[in-house]
Design a protein around this motif. Structure first.
Motif, PDB file in Angstrom:
ATOM      1  N   ALA A 286       3.588   3.071  -4.256  1.00  0.00           N
ATOM      2  CA  ALA A 286       4.454   2.090  -3.293  1.00  0.00           C
ATOM      3  C   ALA A 286       5.793   2.734  -3.477  1.00  0.00           C
ATOM      4  N   LEU A 287       6.498   2.569  -2.304  1.00  0.00           N
ATOM      5  CA  LEU A 287       7.832   3.177  -2.508  1.00  0.00           C
ATOM      6  C   LEU A 287       8.981   2.236  -1.907  1.00  0.00           C
ATOM      7  N   LYS A 288      10.268   2.386  -1.951  1.00  0.00           N
ATOM      8  CA  LYS A 288      11.388   1.404  -1.634  1.00  0.00           C
ATOM      9  C   LYS A 288      12.138   2.382  -0.762  1.00  0.00           C
ATOM     10  N   LYS A 289      12.752   2.077   0.496  1.00  0.00           N
ATOM     11  CA  LYS A 289      13.472   2.602   1.412  1.00  0.00           C
ATOM     12  C   LYS A 289      14.351   1.930   1.788  1.00  0.00           C
ATOM     13  N   ASP A 290      15.704   1.891   1.685  1.00  0.00           N
ATOM     14  CA  ASP A 290      16.519   0.828   2.439  1.00  0.00           C
ATOM     15  C   ASP A 290      16.365  -0.403   1.818  1.00  0.00           C
ATOM     16  N   ASN A 291      15.985  -0.506   0.668  1.00  0.00           N
ATOM     17  CA  ASN A 291      15.799  -1.948  -0.067  1.00  0.00           C
ATOM     18  C   ASN A 291      14.667  -2.636   0.517  1.00  0.00           C
ATOM     19  N   ILE A 292      13.594  -1.826   1.174  1.00  0.00           N
ATOM     20  CA  ILE A 292      12.163  -2.324   1.690  1.00  0.00           C
ATOM     21  C   ILE A 292      11.251  -1.763   1.023  1.00  0.00           C
ATOM     22  N   GLU A 293      10.321  -2.644   0.614  1.00  0.00           N
ATOM     23  CA  GLU A 293       9.169  -2.092  -0.173  1.00  0.00           C
ATOM     24  C   GLU A 293       8.040  -1.709   0.860  1.00  0.00           C
ATOM     25  N   TYR A 294       7.354  -0.658   0.244  1.00  0.00           N
ATOM     26  CA  TYR A 294       6.292  -0.111   1.448  1.00  0.00           C
ATOM     27  C   TYR A 294       5.151  -0.095   0.559  1.00  0.00           C
ATOM     28  N   LEU A 295       4.008  -0.172   1.050  1.00  0.00           N
ATOM     29  CA  LEU A 295       2.649   0.001   0.433  1.00  0.00           C
ATOM     30  C   LEU A 295       1.935   1.093   0.967  1.00  0.00           C
ATOM     31  N   PRO A 296       1.085   2.161   0.528  1.00  0.00           N
ATOM     32  CA  PRO A 296       0.442   3.150   1.300  1.00  0.00           C
ATOM     33  C   PRO A 296      -0.814   2.636   1.633  1.00  0.00           C
ATOM     34  N   ILE A 297      -0.838   1.935   2.938  1.00  0.00           N
ATOM     35  CA  ILE A 297      -1.938   1.007   3.220  1.00  0.00           C
ATOM     36  C   ILE A 297      -3.130   2.310   3.796  1.00  0.00           C
ATOM     37  N   SER A 298      -2.736   3.330   3.829  1.00  0.00           N
ATOM     38  CA  SER A 298      -3.915   4.270   4.319  1.00  0.00           C
ATOM     39  C   SER A 298      -4.814   4.615   3.192  1.00  0.00           C
ATOM     40  N   GLU A 299      -4.300   4.461   1.683  1.00  0.00           N
ATOM     41  CA  GLU A 299      -4.842   4.457   0.488  1.00  0.00           C
ATOM     42  C   GLU A 299      -5.377   3.277  -0.070  1.00  0.00           C
ATOM     43  N   MET A 300      -5.255   2.209   0.891  1.00  0.00           N
ATOM     44  CA  MET A 300      -5.932   1.010   0.408  1.00  0.00           C
ATOM     45  C   MET A 300      -6.798   0.320   1.229  1.00  0.00           C
ATOM     46  N   THR A 301      -7.358   1.098   1.924  1.00  0.00           N
ATOM     47  CA  THR A 301      -8.507   0.591   2.745  1.00  0.00           C
ATOM     48  C   THR A 301      -9.706   0.031   2.126  1.00  0.00           C
ATOM     49  N   ASP A 302      -9.948   0.310   0.854  1.00  0.00           N
ATOM     50  CA  ASP A 302     -10.893  -0.500  -0.097  1.00  0.00           C
ATOM     51  C   ASP A 302     -10.548  -1.791  -0.262  1.00  0.00           C
ATOM     52  N   VAL A 303      -9.236  -2.153  -0.475  1.00  0.00           N
ATOM     53  CA  VAL A 303      -8.705  -3.254  -0.645  1.00  0.00           C
ATOM     54  C   VAL A 303      -8.701  -4.284   0.347  1.00  0.00           C
ATOM     55  N   TYR A 304      -8.628  -3.919   1.528  1.00  0.00           N
ATOM     56  CA  TYR A 304      -8.348  -4.751   2.948  1.00  0.00           C
ATOM     57  C   TYR A 304      -9.525  -4.602   3.792  1.00  0.00           C
ATOM     58  N   ASP A 305     -10.506  -3.748   3.230  1.00  0.00           N
ATOM     59  CA  ASP A 305     -11.760  -3.522   3.782  1.00  0.00           C
ATOM     60  C   ASP A 305     -11.380  -3.213   5.303  1.00  0.00           C
ATOM     61  N   ILE A 306     -10.784  -2.217   5.465  1.00  0.00           N
ATOM     62  CA  ILE A 306     -10.436  -1.638   7.020  1.00  0.00           C
ATOM     63  C   ILE A 306     -10.659  -0.217   7.031  1.00  0.00           C
ATOM     64  N   GLU A 307     -10.706   0.199   8.392  1.00  0.00           N
ATOM     65  CA  GLU A 307     -10.749   1.698   8.704  1.00  0.00           C
ATOM     66  C   GLU A 307      -9.454   1.949   9.571  1.00  0.00           C
ATOM     67  N   ILE A 308      -8.829   2.942   8.991  1.00  0.00           N
ATOM     68  CA  ILE A 308      -7.882   3.168   9.831  1.00  0.00           C
ATOM     69  C   ILE A 308      -7.803   4.807  10.607  1.00  0.00           C
TER      70      ILE A 308
END
Length: 574
Positions: free
Chosen positions: A138-160
């Motif tokens: 996870a990273l913070k940029k301009d005080n906004i939190e971002y998640l690496p969703i392309s590394e979390m396909t197993d969590v959300y059961d998605i294909e990207i």
């Protein structure tokens, strides 16, 4: 003088005529210019049939064949081939309960059968209790939190997929149906089915497209570039399904008929031999928190025999997990301490998962009462984090709650909307309208109060009706008011109530409460009983069909009169 005036007028007329001629020439020139432009446009449209007007200036996001770019709160980040979505956008599209875990500086997210935590320092994600190395954090940029969703396909059961050339990122849920087809000719893809519509993409014969829908001779498709648009259905061939829609099967078919089998930590599971008519779920008191907040089980050999009896009769087993011992002997702070610490919640969840596996259970019934009002959200977090773990194993999460109106530690400690949204079932314990702590006598569960409370569950709390289990009491209270006006009560089993009421007492039916009422005296004491019997229970249980509820729960097995089971079975089958 007159001649001069005539000459001046004649000259003015000539000038006016010349001006009119000039204006006509300008109008004619503009007219023919416009005609030329229109003809040129039509020529381009007819000859090329390909005027792309929606060139992406920024990365577009398409989720399950819907362009959601306009709904993004922050732009997608793509760094070193890792795709990032902001936490607020993940909350919008995937997990509205995503949570900042301040203690460990992690983001905790849940989705269907997964709970995951990811931090800002290490390329590690924990999914359902197991750590996994990934290529980003996870990273913070301009005080906004971002998640690496392309590394979390197993969590959300998605294909990207990331279409860099067309600046489109697509995300497809793997539990949703997907159909594809082959393009039969070189085609423009239109923005709509209108005769004149802009072209959003161009596809070639032999290309594969995703078919989203078909209607009135047109098909909505998604191209290999991620563009959404329309073509004529006849221009697609060899349509086939890539995957089927995944529908979650309910563990119990039809209405739920649950009964609690309660025994304290000093007792043991009852010896059951006979089948209980109509019942399909049993909830024995197997698990509890002790006064120090330790997870305890009370199964033993008799509990093992109980499990064998239940499964042999086709019953699902959702054992009750209670905090009554902790709240009574340890105080409200015991439960509060666990609810307010992520690691302690996770440890408790692991304990529940382990006993479910150990005893081959079918679910858990969470029966937490007497909690601090300020811990309402943290108790919800416990349910949010527990449910995916149980769901992963095909197990049911049911949560007991009280009526919406009441005391801080009895009623206001539950967020019924969240619990009803997350858990498989929310169980309304529709009793103790007037309980042991009441300052005046009253009914245990009046029909009008039960119905009013259910309407609050459905309308105010906005809980789906088919997730609500209505729990009814197999007991009533005998109220005593002494000569000083002091009130007390004792609980009487439904099966024993007629043994308590004097023979010469007259029962009076109260149509609002849908109960018989008895009043008599014993010496200086006034006795009052609002009777729970077949008629009162039948009236309350009729609300299950009326409001399309999930089913019934009954507290508790052993208190009932024999004929109650046949009545419940008939009412649920109507």
């Amino acid at each position: 003088m007159e001649e001069e005036i005539k000459r001046t007028k004649s000259k003015a007329k000539k000038i006016a005529k010349e001006e009119q001629k000039k204006k006509k020439k300008v109008i004619i020139r503009i007219f023919f210019t416009m005609i030329a432009i229109i003809l040129l446009g039509l020529t381009l449209f007819i000859v090329n049939d390909y005027i792309v007007l929606d060139k992406n200036k920024k990365t577009n996001l398409v989720i399950n064949n819907k362009n959601v770019t306009s709904n993004l709160k922050h732009d997608i980040l793509i760094e070193d081939h890792i795709i990032y979505l902001s936490k607020s956008d993940i909350a919008n599209f995937f997990d509205k309960y995503i949570y900042d875990e301040k203690e460990s500086n992690q983001i905790v997210t849940t989705y269907d059968k997964k709970i995951a935590s990811i931090g800002f320092e290490k390329n590690i994600i924990t999914i359902n209790g197991s750590e996994k190395n990934i290529y980003a954090k996870a990273l913070k940029k301009d005080n906004i939190e971002y998640l690496p969703i392309s590394e979390m396909t197993d969590v959300y059961d998605i294909e990207i997929q990331n279409m860099e050339d067309s600046k489109v990122v697509t995300m497809d849920s793997l539990d949703k149906e997907q159909k594809r087809a082959i393009v039969s000719a070189n085609l423009p893809v239109k923005s709509s089915t209108n005769f004149i519509a802009k072209t959003v993409d161009r596809i070639k014969k032999g290309e594969t497209v995703i078919v989203i829908s078909s209607d009135k001779g047109y098909s909505k498709i998604r191209t290999e570039k991620g563009k959404l648009g329309y073509v004529k259905s006849e221009q697609l061939e060899n349509e086939y399904k890539v995957r089927e829609e995944m529908e979650e099967e309910k563990q119990v078919e039809g209405k739920i008929n649950l009964t609690w089998d309660y025994f304290s930590k000093y007792g043991s599971a009852p010896e059951r031999k006979e089948k209980i008519q109509g019942v399909n779920v049993v909830s024995p008191a197997f698990f509890y928190l002790d006064e120090k907040g330790n997870f305890k089980e009370n199964v033993g050999n008799k509990g093992q025999a109980y499990i064998e009896w239940a499964h042999a009769n086709g019953y699902k087993i959702w054992p009750m997990f209670s905090n009554a011992e902790a709240a009574t002997n340890g105080g409200l702070s015991v439960t509060s301490d666990i609810m307010n610490h992520y690691e302690k919640r996770q440890k408790l969840i692991e304990n529940l998962v382990n006993v479910c596996v150990k005893y081959k259970l079918d679910g858990i019934n969470i029966d937490f009462e007497n909690m601090k009002q300020e811990d309402k959200d943290m108790f919800s977090r416990f349910i949010i984090e527990l449910t995916p773990r149980l769901k992963e194993m095909g197990l049911v999460t049911s949560v007991d709650v009280t009526a919406p109106d009441g005391g801080e530690t009895w009623s206001m400690c539950f967020d019924r909307h969240v619990i009803g949204d997350v858990a498989d079932y929310i169980v309304f314990m529709a009793y103790d309208q007037y309980g042991v702590s009441s300052s005046k006598p009253g009914t245990t569960a009046g029909y009008d109060w039960v119905k009013l409370s259910l309407n609050k569950f459905l309308q105010t709390e906005e809980i789906e009706s088919n997730k609500i289990i209505l729990a009814v009491p197999f007991y009533t209270r005998v109220w005593t008011t002494n000569g000083k006006g002091e009130t007390s009560s004792k609980t009487v089993d439904m099966k024993n109530i007629d043994k308590v009421i004097p023979d010469n007492s007259q029962k009076e039916w109260n149509d609002d409460l849908k109960q018989n009422y008895v009043e008599y005296t014993e010496g200086e004491n006034k006795k009052q009983i609002w009777i729970e019997d077949i008629d009162s229970l039948k009236a309350k249980i009729s609300l299950i069909q009326e409001k399309n509820l999930a089913g019934v729960g009954s507290w508790q097995k052993g208190m009932e009169s024999e004929e109650v089971w046949e009545m419940i079975e008939k009412e649920l089958a109507l």
